[in-house]
Enzyme design. Sequence first.
Site, short mmCIF file in Angstrom:
data_model
loop_
_atom_site.label_atom_id
_atom_site.label_comp_id
_atom_site.label_asym_id
_atom_site.label_seq_id
_atom_site.Cartn_x
_atom_site.Cartn_y
_atom_site.Cartn_z
N GLN A 44 -14.30 2.87 1.96
CA GLN A 44 -13.73 2.44 0.67
C GLN A 44 -13.44 3.66 -0.19
O GLN A 44 -14.30 4.54 -0.35
CB GLN A 44 -14.69 1.49 -0.06
CG GLN A 44 -14.07 0.88 -1.32
CD GLN A 44 -14.99 -0.12 -2.02
OE1 GLN A 44 -16.18 -0.24 -1.69
NE2 GLN A 44 -14.44 -0.83 -2.99
N ASN B 209 -13.04 -3.00 3.08
CA ASN B 209 -14.05 -1.95 3.13
C ASN B 209 -14.98 -2.00 1.91
O ASN B 209 -14.51 -2.19 0.79
CB ASN B 209 -13.37 -0.57 3.17
CG ASN B 209 -12.45 -0.42 4.36
OD1 ASN B 209 -12.73 -0.92 5.45
ND2 ASN B 209 -11.33 0.26 4.17
N ASP C 113 0.85 -1.20 0.00
CA ASP C 113 0.00 0.00 0.00
C ASP C 113 0.89 1.25 0.00
O ASP C 113 1.89 1.31 0.72
CB ASP C 113 -0.89 -0.03 1.24
CG ASP C 113 -2.04 0.95 1.17
OD1 ASP C 113 -3.19 0.51 1.23
OD2 ASP C 113 -1.79 2.17 1.06
N HIS D 213 -7.12 -5.52 2.77
CA HIS D 213 -5.94 -4.95 3.42
C HIS D 213 -5.29 -6.00 4.31
O HIS D 213 -5.97 -6.65 5.11
CB HIS D 213 -6.33 -3.77 4.32
CG HIS D 213 -6.86 -2.59 3.58
ND1 HIS D 213 -6.08 -1.50 3.25
CD2 HIS D 213 -8.10 -2.31 3.11
CE1 HIS D 213 -6.82 -0.61 2.62
NE2 HIS D 213 -8.05 -1.07 2.53
N HIS E 258 -10.68 -5.15 -2.80
CA HIS E 258 -9.34 -5.44 -2.29
C HIS E 258 -9.43 -5.77 -0.80
O HIS E 258 -10.37 -5.37 -0.12
CB HIS E 258 -8.38 -4.26 -2.52
CG HIS E 258 -8.87 -2.96 -2.00
ND1 HIS E 258 -9.79 -2.20 -2.69
CD2 HIS E 258 -8.61 -2.30 -0.86
CE1 HIS E 258 -10.06 -1.11 -1.98
NE2 HIS E 258 -9.35 -1.14 -0.86
#
Length: 138
Positions: A95, A88, A32, A103, A101
């Site tokens: 989000q 999210n 990230d 995390h 996706h």
Amino acid sequence: MRDDNCIFCKIANGDIPSATLYEDEEFRVILDLGPASKGHALILPKEHYPNLYELPDELAGKAILLAKKMAVKMTKALDCDGFNVVQNNGESAGQTVFHFHMHLIPRYKNDQAGFGWNVGELSEADREDILSRVRAVN
Ligand code: 5GP
Ligand code: ZN
């Protein structure tokens, strides 16, 4: 399917370079760019699905297995003390990129990652309301 306007479609499929921890036919796992902790990574499917609601069951199953595999690998490699898996859906849930996706967030004693929620209280009225409404949906 891909979405030409989606940044995660471009990253997942290698059109935009990324710091890739893992890749297979269906997924790419990247670091990230705005990490909550050292090692914060994202599991991206190569196909575009906006969120969990629209993710096919088979891919959802593979995503959680990959999350487990990455959690074990990253915990060994980074020597973290704990691990959050966060996902999210929708703006109100935080989000910001509308390509499904997950995390992967390594946690360290006394780290400053600091996400969570204010602990509320489950009222009797809410409990009954929620139970009847959710159980009524097939
Ligand atoms: P969300 O808030 O949608 O659950 O998470 C989006 C995440 O994607 C954020 O943690 C953000 O830092 C990360 N992110 C946004 N754009 C990029 C990018 O171009 N590259 C990478 N590696 N991460 C990104
Ligand atoms: Zn996409």
